[in-house]
Design an enzyme around this catalytic site. Structure first.
Site, mmCIF file in Angstrom:
data_model
loop_
_atom_site.group_PDB
_atom_site.id
_atom_site.type_symbol
_atom_site.label_atom_id
_atom_site.label_comp_id
_atom_site.label_asym_id
_atom_site.label_seq_id
_atom_site.Cartn_x
_atom_site.Cartn_y
_atom_site.Cartn_z
ATOM 1 C CB CYS A 1 9.666 -4.657 2.458
ATOM 2 S SG CYS A 1 11.318 -4.493 3.153
ATOM 3 N N PRO A 2 7.875 -5.080 5.310
ATOM 4 C CG PRO A 2 6.810 -7.125 5.276
ATOM 5 C CD PRO A 2 7.026 -6.014 4.561
ATOM 6 C CG ASP B 1 9.670 8.164 10.343
ATOM 7 O OD1 ASP B 1 9.828 9.254 10.838
ATOM 8 O OD2 ASP B 1 8.714 7.256 10.542
ATOM 9 C CE LYS C 1 -2.170 -1.783 3.452
ATOM 10 N NZ LYS C 1 -1.709 -3.075 3.433
ATOM 11 C CB ILE C 2 3.366 2.650 2.361
ATOM 12 C CG1 ILE C 2 2.481 2.502 3.445
ATOM 13 C CG2 ILE C 2 4.429 3.599 2.483
ATOM 14 C CD1 ILE C 2 2.935 2.300 4.952
ATOM 15 C CG HIS D 1 8.367 5.152 14.310
ATOM 16 N ND1 HIS D 1 8.865 3.679 14.536
ATOM 17 C CD2 HIS D 1 7.387 4.695 13.475
ATOM 18 C CE1 HIS D 1 7.815 2.934 14.029
ATOM 19 N NE2 HIS D 1 7.248 3.715 13.114
ATOM 20 C CB THR E 1 9.109 5.705 6.145
ATOM 21 O OG1 THR E 1 8.677 4.964 4.832
ATOM 22 C CG2 THR E 1 9.623 7.061 5.796
ATOM 23 C CB SER E 2 9.942 0.168 6.376
ATOM 24 O OG SER E 2 9.131 -1.211 6.525
ATOM 25 N NE ARG E 3 7.678 -1.724 12.515
ATOM 26 C CZ ARG E 3 6.684 -0.799 12.313
ATOM 27 N NH1 ARG E 3 6.974 0.210 11.528
ATOM 28 N NH2 ARG E 3 5.358 -0.967 12.760
ATOM 29 C CD GLU F 1 11.722 2.940 16.082
ATOM 30 O OE1 GLU F 1 12.214 3.405 15.100
ATOM 31 O OE2 GLU F 1 10.564 2.841 16.367
ATOM 32 C CG ASP G 1 6.680 -6.958 -3.045
ATOM 33 O OD1 ASP G 1 6.061 -5.690 -2.442
ATOM 34 O OD2 ASP G 1 6.377 -8.194 -2.553
HETATM 35 P P1 NAI Z 1 1.767 -3.869 2.883
HETATM 36 O O1 NAI Z 1 1.625 -4.933 3.821
HETATM 37 O O2 NAI Z 1 0.622 -3.309 2.030
HETATM 38 O O3 NAI Z 1 3.038 -3.813 1.925
HETATM 39 C C1 NAI Z 1 4.276 -4.654 2.231
HETATM 40 C C2 NAI Z 1 5.035 -5.126 0.996
HETATM 41 O O4 NAI Z 1 6.030 -5.619 1.313
HETATM 42 C C3 NAI Z 1 4.079 -6.191 0.554
HETATM 43 O O5 NAI Z 1 3.925 -6.211 -0.929
HETATM 44 C C4 NAI Z 1 4.876 -7.444 0.702
HETATM 45 O O6 NAI Z 1 4.790 -8.470 -0.512
HETATM 46 C C5 NAI Z 1 6.291 -6.661 0.472
HETATM 47 N N1 NAI Z 1 7.153 -7.745 0.961
HETATM 48 C C6 NAI Z 1 7.241 -8.712 2.017
HETATM 49 N N2 NAI Z 1 8.362 -9.441 2.472
HETATM 50 C C7 NAI Z 1 9.140 -8.862 1.622
HETATM 51 C C8 NAI Z 1 10.517 -9.065 1.459
HETATM 52 N N3 NAI Z 1 11.193 -10.077 2.052
HETATM 53 N N4 NAI Z 1 10.982 -8.379 0.473
HETATM 54 C C9 NAI Z 1 10.558 -7.429 -0.251
HETATM 55 N N5 NAI Z 1 9.149 -7.111 -0.155
HETATM 56 C C10 NAI Z 1 8.709 -7.837 0.755
HETATM 57 O O7 NAI Z 1 2.362 -2.765 3.843
HETATM 58 P P2 NAI Z 1 2.471 -1.353 3.920
HETATM 59 O O8 NAI Z 1 1.013 -0.988 4.547
HETATM 60 O O9 NAI Z 1 2.585 -0.746 2.658
HETATM 61 O O10 NAI Z 1 3.503 -0.970 5.183
HETATM 62 C C11 NAI Z 1 4.958 -1.260 4.785
HETATM 63 C C12 NAI Z 1 5.676 -1.060 6.183
HETATM 64 O O11 NAI Z 1 5.636 0.124 6.510
HETATM 65 C C13 NAI Z 1 5.024 -1.783 7.149
HETATM 66 O O12 NAI Z 1 5.370 -3.300 7.533
HETATM 67 C C14 NAI Z 1 5.673 -1.001 8.424
HETATM 68 O O13 NAI Z 1 6.607 -1.491 8.912
HETATM 69 C C15 NAI Z 1 5.725 0.215 7.826
HETATM 70 N N6 NAI Z 1 5.072 1.208 8.470
HETATM 71 C C16 NAI Z 1 5.892 2.424 9.212
HETATM 72 C C17 NAI Z 1 5.027 3.484 9.558
HETATM 73 C C18 NAI Z 1 5.781 4.708 10.186
HETATM 74 O O14 NAI Z 1 5.262 5.302 10.952
HETATM 75 N N7 NAI Z 1 6.902 4.809 10.124
HETATM 76 C C19 NAI Z 1 3.729 3.529 9.638
HETATM 77 C C20 NAI Z 1 2.910 2.379 8.906
HETATM 78 C C21 NAI Z 1 3.891 1.335 8.344
#
Ligand code: NAI
Length: 343
Positions: free
Chosen positions: A201-202, A254, A153-154, A291, A228-230, A259, A173
């Site tokens: 990615c997560p 971020d 999504k992001i 964050h 901005t992920s982890r 952290e 991905d």
């Molecule tokens: P999402 O689930 O929609 O997208 C994650 C994508 O990563 C998926 O397309 C998945 O197939 C892919 N993925 C999974 N394992 C992978 C790998 N080994 N290598 C490459 N790609 C892989 O999640 P969304 O909503 O886009 O969020 C992504 C990340 O953003 C979250 O996991 C979270 O860690 C982080 N996040 C950070 C925030 C912040 O405030 N800094 C707030 C919200 C989310």
């Protein structure tokens, strides 16, 4: 129903109180994070509500279960801080799968623009009535190549934003979406070819330290990294070395792998013990918010509304909305009767 709300901040409370009252949920707010030592605060509560840096490992879950807690409600999308296998069959775990992917993608873009155009330097300089432009030269994003790791999504919103700048987009991905109009490449190609890399990615065992001592040497010279992920996607010490070796020209972080001891708290006037963080903060080409990417009015409202609905559905029906898949291991037997969830 009573819910112990850990790592509570003032900005959390209005929306949670509003939606909680509508559903008859009583939130007990605790500023402390959840961990095995603080789990006892949940006494008398049927559920706990946690954020990204709460420790929801096995020891904590054992203590919560013994207290009678039967549901953990994450106020986040990511759940790398939860031992899902230890929860399986005992405590339901729910999350907020999406609250505002735009908030995070826009924040990633804001960090990138700030870095590329030295806005952070100019802002501080002008406050000191220094109107000199020396050292503020940036470059056009137009025509540059951005690599996006994780096109969920992001990541996809970030891709759209980058295309708006006229950037060429490459993506990696693990589970690439078909017909999404995205140029998928392998990670090595992405690392070698991109002027900017943004991580969406997560955090999993596979993505832990994607940027490490070895992979940093494969990056295109002058690359800008945006995370901005982890935090633990990037080995912070390898990043410092990559910056010192002039491979990485800038980093927008971020999130940071250590952290949890620092972010979301005020350490002005204190000595921070983390030398790697102090080194990163001291570098002129590193930007570190704490964050903050999720922090918009829209996201906070959606987080509270969805979390309350998740809890309410569990207390009313025993079947919570937005429950995690616990990966119970029963691939053959698992009935996955509820949208891929098992418990
Ligand atoms: P999402 O689930 O929609 O997208 C994650 C994508 O990563 C998926 O397309 C998945 O197939 C892919 N993925 C999974 N394992 C992978 C790998 N080994 N290598 C490459 N790609 C892989 O999640 P969304 O909503 O886009 O969020 C992504 C990340 O953003 C979250 O996991 C979270 O860690 C982080 N996040 C950070 C925030 C912040 O405030 N800094 C707030 C919200 C989310």
């Amino acid at each position: 129903m009573r819910i112990a709300f850990f790592d509570a901040k003032e900005y959390d409370k209005p929306a949670f109180l509003k939606y909680g009252e509508e559903k008859g949920l009583e939130f007990r707010f605790f500023e402390t994070k959840l961990n095995p030592e603080t789990a006892a605060l949940a006494v008398g509560c049927e559920g706990v509500c946690v954020f990204v840096n709460d420790d929801v490992g096995k020891e904590t879950l054992d203590k919560l279960y013994a207290l009678g807690v039967r549901i953990v409600a994450l106020r986040s999308a990511g759940y790398n801080n939860v031992d899902v296998k230890a929860a399986f069959g005992r405590i339901h775990v729910v999350r907020v799968p999406a609250y505002s992917p735009w908030a995070v993608a826009e924040h990633a873009a804001a960090l990138l623009l700030t870095s590329v155009r030295r806005i952070h330097k100019a802002y501080n300089r002008v406050r000191d009535f220094n109107f000199s432009l020396n050292g503020l030269t940036g470059f056009d994003l137009h025509g540059k190549t951005v690599g996006v790791v994780g096109t969920g999504k992001i990541g996809r919103i970030f891709i759209d934003i980058c295309r708006g700048f006229g950037m060429k987009v490459l993506a990696f991905d693990k589970f690439p979406a078909k017909d999404a109009g995205i140029d998928d490449v392998d990670l090595d190609t992405l690392f070698r070819s991109c002027d900017v890399i943004s991580f969406h990615c997560p955090l999993t065992e596979e993505t832990y330290h994607l940027i490490n001592d070895e992979s940093v040497k494969t990056l295109k010279k002058g690359v800008i990294l945006v995370n901005t992920s982890r935090g633990a996607l990037i080995d912070a010490e390898a990043l410092v070395k990559g910056i010192k070796d002039r491979i990485v020209s800038a980093a927008c972080l971020d999130v940071y792998e250590e952290e949890s001891d620092v972010f979301f708290r005020d350490f002005s006037g204190h000595i921070v013990d983390d030398d790697t963080l102090a080194r990163l903060i001291s570098l002129p080409n590193v930007i570190i918010p704490s964050h903050q990417a999720f922090l918009t009015n829209e996201a906070l409202d959606n987080i509270a509304q969805t979390t309350v609905e998740n809890l309410d559905s569990f207390f009313k029906t025993g079947v919570p909305e937005n429950e995690l898949c616990y990966r119970c291991g029963r691939i053959e037997e698992c009935k996955k009767e509820r949208c891929g969830k098992c418990f």
